[in-house]
Motif scaffolding. Sequence first.
Motif, PDB file in Angstrom:
ATOM      1  N   THR A 179      -6.127  13.975  -2.311  1.00  0.00           N
ATOM      2  CA  THR A 179      -4.304  13.873  -1.968  1.00  0.00           C
ATOM      3  C   THR A 179      -3.435  14.995  -2.106  1.00  0.00           C
ATOM      4  O   THR A 179      -3.376  15.422  -0.740  1.00  0.00           O
ATOM      5  N   VAL A 180      -3.351  15.772  -3.322  1.00  0.00           N
ATOM      6  CA  VAL A 180      -3.640  16.843  -3.543  1.00  0.00           C
ATOM      7  C   VAL A 180      -4.190  17.798  -2.594  1.00  0.00           C
ATOM      8  O   VAL A 180      -3.287  18.895  -1.790  1.00  0.00           O
ATOM      9  N   ILE A 181      -5.399  18.238  -2.531  1.00  0.00           N
ATOM     10  CA  ILE A 181      -6.421  18.953  -1.919  1.00  0.00           C
ATOM     11  C   ILE A 181      -6.044  18.999  -0.413  1.00  0.00           C
ATOM     12  O   ILE A 181      -5.964  19.861   0.041  1.00  0.00           O
ATOM     13  N   GLN A 192       1.291  -1.669   0.138  1.00  0.00           N
ATOM     14  CA  GLN A 192      -0.409   0.044  -0.465  1.00  0.00           C
ATOM     15  C   GLN A 192       0.869   1.810   0.091  1.00  0.00           C
ATOM     16  O   GLN A 192       0.399   2.168   0.107  1.00  0.00           O
ATOM     17  N   ASP A 193       1.877   0.727  -0.081  1.00  0.00           N
ATOM     18  CA  ASP A 193       3.167   2.116   0.060  1.00  0.00           C
ATOM     19  C   ASP A 193       3.042   2.534  -1.464  1.00  0.00           C
ATOM     20  O   ASP A 193       3.677   2.222  -2.061  1.00  0.00           O
ATOM     21  N   HIS A 194       3.082   4.069  -1.662  1.00  0.00           N
ATOM     22  CA  HIS A 194       2.635   4.838  -2.722  1.00  0.00           C
ATOM     23  C   HIS A 194       4.164   4.343  -3.589  1.00  0.00           C
ATOM     24  O   HIS A 194       4.319   4.527  -5.022  1.00  0.00           O
ATOM     25  N   LYS A 195       4.916   4.599  -3.002  1.00  0.00           N
ATOM     26  CA  LYS A 195       6.208   4.084  -3.996  1.00  0.00           C
ATOM     27  C   LYS A 195       6.783   2.707  -4.585  1.00  0.00           C
ATOM     28  O   LYS A 195       7.023   2.520  -5.645  1.00  0.00           O
ATOM     29  N   LEU A 197     -10.254   5.179  -9.501  1.00  0.00           N
ATOM     30  CA  LEU A 197      -9.975   5.454  -7.636  1.00  0.00           C
ATOM     31  C   LEU A 197      -8.694   5.786  -8.022  1.00  0.00           C
ATOM     32  O   LEU A 197      -8.686   7.144  -6.963  1.00  0.00           O
ATOM     33  N   GLY A 198      -7.770   5.936  -8.781  1.00  0.00           N
ATOM     34  CA  GLY A 198      -6.578   6.288  -8.818  1.00  0.00           C
ATOM     35  C   GLY A 198      -6.594   7.918  -8.494  1.00  0.00           C
ATOM     36  O   GLY A 198      -6.274   8.676  -7.645  1.00  0.00           O
ATOM     37  N   SER A 199      -7.034   8.642  -9.437  1.00  0.00           N
ATOM     38  CA  SER A 199      -7.486   9.563  -9.875  1.00  0.00           C
ATOM     39  C   SER A 199      -7.983  10.093  -8.425  1.00  0.00           C
ATOM     40  O   SER A 199      -7.810  11.777  -8.190  1.00  0.00           O
ATOM     41  N   LEU A 200      -9.136   9.286  -8.252  1.00  0.00           N
ATOM     42  CA  LEU A 200      -9.635   9.931  -7.224  1.00  0.00           C
ATOM     43  C   LEU A 200      -8.568   9.725  -5.857  1.00  0.00           C
ATOM     44  O   LEU A 200      -8.575  11.436  -4.741  1.00  0.00           O
ATOM     45  N   ALA A 229      -3.951   9.608   0.104  1.00  0.00           N
ATOM     46  CA  ALA A 229      -4.826   9.487   0.886  1.00  0.00           C
ATOM     47  C   ALA A 229      -5.423   7.518   1.611  1.00  0.00           C
ATOM     48  O   ALA A 229      -5.391   8.399   3.072  1.00  0.00           O
ATOM     49  N   SER A 230      -5.560   7.134   0.662  1.00  0.00           N
ATOM     50  CA  SER A 230      -5.929   6.191   0.638  1.00  0.00           C
ATOM     51  C   SER A 230      -5.374   5.481   0.586  1.00  0.00           C
ATOM     52  O   SER A 230      -4.992   4.827  -1.172  1.00  0.00           O
TER      53      SER A 230
END
Lengths: 353, 597
Positions: free
Chosen positions: B206-208, B29-32, B198-201, B128-129
């Motif tokens: 996250t950016v917001i 679940q790690d973004h990297k 899902l990715g886009s949301l 975010a998730s």
Amino acid sequence: MTAFLTIIIVLFIAVAIWQMVKIFDLAQVGASNNQVATDKDNKINGYLMMGFLVFIYVITILSFWYLGDLPLVSNSASEHGPQIDNLMIISMVIIFIVQTFTQFLLHYFAYKYKGEKGRKALFYADNNTLEAIWTFIPVIVLAGLIIYGLFTWTSIMNIDESEDPLVIELYAQQFNWKARYGGEDNTLGMANVRLIDIDRANILGVDESDPNAQDDIITTELHLPVGRPVLFKMRSQDVLHSAYMPHFRAQMNCVPGMITQFGFTPTVTTAQMRERDEIKEKVANINALRAERKEEIEEKGQELLYEFDYLLLCNKICGKSHYNMQMKIVVETQEEYDAWIKEQKTFKNSLTN
Amino acid sequence: MSAHADTHAHDDHGHHHKETFVTKYIFSQDHKMIAKQYLITGVIVMGIIGILMSLMMRMQIAWPEEPNVIFEALLGKWAPDGVMDADIYLALVTIHGTLMVFFVLTAGLSGTFSNLLIPLQIGARDMASGFLNMISYWLFFLSCVIMILSFFVEFGPAAAGWTIYPPLSALPMAQGGSGMGMTLWLVSMAIFIASSLLGSLNYIVTVINLRTKGMSMTRLPLTIWAFFVTAIIGVVSFPVLLSAALLLIMDRSFGTSFFLSDIFIQGEVLHYQGGSPVLFEHLFWFLGHPEVYIVLLPALGITSEIIATNSRKPIFGYRAMVMSILAIAFLSTIVWGHHMFISGMNPFLGSVFTFTTLLIAIPSAVKAFNYITTLWKGNLQMNPAMLFSIGLVSTFITGGLTGIILGDSALDINVHDTYFVVAHFHLVMGISALYGVFAGIYHWFPKMFGRMMNKNLGYIHFWVTAIAAYGVFFPMHFIGMAGLPRRYYTNSNFPLFDDVANANVLITMFALLGGAVQLVFLYNFVRSIFYGKKAEQNPWKSNTLEWTAPVEHIHGNWPGEIPHVHRWAYDYSKPGHDEDFVPQNVPLYDGEEELQH
Ligand code: HEM
Ligand SMILES: [Cu+2]
Ligand SMILES: [Cu+2]
């Protein structure tokens, strides 16, 4: 065989690149190289940028030189053709200028300002005047193009029915074309694919009870009298096709379930076109190339000698034989046309029982 | 003044979970890690397949209907005696287009770089998730598998073009590929869209929400602006494609007539009545056009960052760059009709779409000029990433300019669906975005793998690719202007086109050369993962936050507190500083003015 040879050559090139890679790789072992560009790298790549600029210019010139006989901007054979061609030429000139200029700036700057240790870049983050300039110049140029383009488009697409155009249906099916003429009354009978009756040879689904349909004429070649406006009504029985008549600067999709239309006036007969110097030269060139591939062409059962003809091509992917869905177009004098059409069977007489 | 302030040297706060191989490398679940998964699956694997397909098409076009050992080996029963089948040519066109546009340059590009960079550049511990992020990747993986599997069904994969216009795509009897192959295409794409949404949301939220202290929207690096706006475009337009796909599935399987009417095929009349294929075209291009910006904007974002860093100069006109991203995003949703000038829709609509289409040239021109000005009086560091970025600007201009012709309805009549179009979109979107991907990989490889890629191999890779790309796609415009239609299995039935046959052979040679040199990249990539030179923390001397995080990946990105942001990302060569870069987490010194941008 050529394919095989080329693949071999490409393989050799690949191996050569590979060797180069190895050499570069070995040369680096041990050197205190942290893989960040050095002044030397900047310099070499800066020069290569200028080299690449030259490459872009050269490939542009070569393309014009060898492929610059552009059938889509010369020798149009319809009344509106020159309008499109003019617009195309103007657009191409603008593109050419902008391309030459901006590519120069980009590559020249990349060369000119290649990095050197100890030099500092100019801290220059904004300049509203500059940005206003390069917003407004495109706005003005594009406004001109848009206005010109829209006038052209509107005049092409608005069909003036008061000029009594010759009405012809173009009928598309996987993978051939038919043309249907209105006959004496120049009016097409009603038709729908639900009325298709193969056994009676009613292949276009023309309504047998419609009086307008009786004298309709269905053909597999498209003949057009020169100088008379033509209004095409397009129909398709199965999937999307597109009726593309490049010499006349004309194209429209054929859509099952609806009738689309496009109109133009042919201005040059096939015979006249064949006599034009550019076309003669083109044909001679093609025939020379075909002579080199003689065996292969004859093996396929094609005619070796090419003679110029207008063509209708299918230009919307429609299945396996999309690449071979064509119909010959003949533009001729009114007398020749009249003689030809008289020989064709009318719908009423073409039906079998 | 120290450029490396604030963040490191805290001790490890150590929220360490127990990690197994499975949670670390597979269901991570790690973004990297997810970014790396997208990179390998989306860009590398799908990219290789897509390129191989394009090379096979090119060989068929150059040497039509000749036996070819490569076809025999790769296509098997689709190339009896090594001669490519006409059906499979169309399947290759279709799947190549689909893979490149969606799998490589949408999922691969955004999936890799949005995932990697959004948290790292805005100063967040993760997305975010993380869970949704993981689901998103695995849905993507599933859609890849299904798309590839479609090559093994009886009548082959979808073959109606990447635009899958019905009725061709709706009727199994119209084409072999429109049976099971098309079903799998639709299923795969539906899953793909779910993954993409899902990715886009996740990116948007996250950016917001997760920007670190001080990271106002006007201090966001342009990369993040681009990823953020791309995600918004995706959320707006992908659902429309999904609904089009669902309606098509209904027409195919449940007998509805959304897109079909009055059809007679293979000797029988079908029951469909009242639908319209043109409706499908509207729905498709409502996604389809924004899609090209979904592909392009992230690449432009990456380029903005790399050009600024390697020019050692602020990006020129930050505010104008943001405005043009927003303008492009907005305009991209109202230009779709330029794909339909001759579809039979009302000519007046054509006029409207010509107008909006040529408008979009304006923000694009602004961007191009701003890149060029950024180079002016810079101190350019010619790293491979920089070369690919400059290359991107070059192909973006060359390809973009011909858009002026295609967007003009009167001119489109004649070049629509010819090779002119193929040349145009490959340069402006295909090659440009691909350069963006390469630039991103070279630049952030140290961040992803803790090692450096070999630069000399990078140089070879760039220069040969650049020559090949122009060699393939530049002459192609002229072939289009000779009237040669695209999606033709062979041109040998038209003596009319015999005089471009030699040019087609040359183009194929360039394509093979371009394909071959990607092996250099592949070698460099794989080798560097294991044996590359160990990376320093901030090898390119860059300002953005990702370079303040330690080289070794840790959960949560920063061992201590998340760095705070005090300035924008582009203080390169700012007067009053000794170094030619000032990272975003360095506080303003007394009396220093933050640039009002
Ligand atoms: C390695 C370089 C590439 C080569 C040599 C290449 C070659 C080709 C060829 C020969 C076609 C078929 C043209 C036709 O018959 O209509 C094609 C179609 C296409 N390619 Fe590429 N391509 C390359 C890279 C890309 C990239 C990077 C993209 C990403 C956007 C891309 C997207 C497409 C699309 C969307 C189509 C249209 C498919 C269709 O007509 O349905 N290609 N390409
Ligand atoms: Cu067709
Ligand atoms: Cu578009």
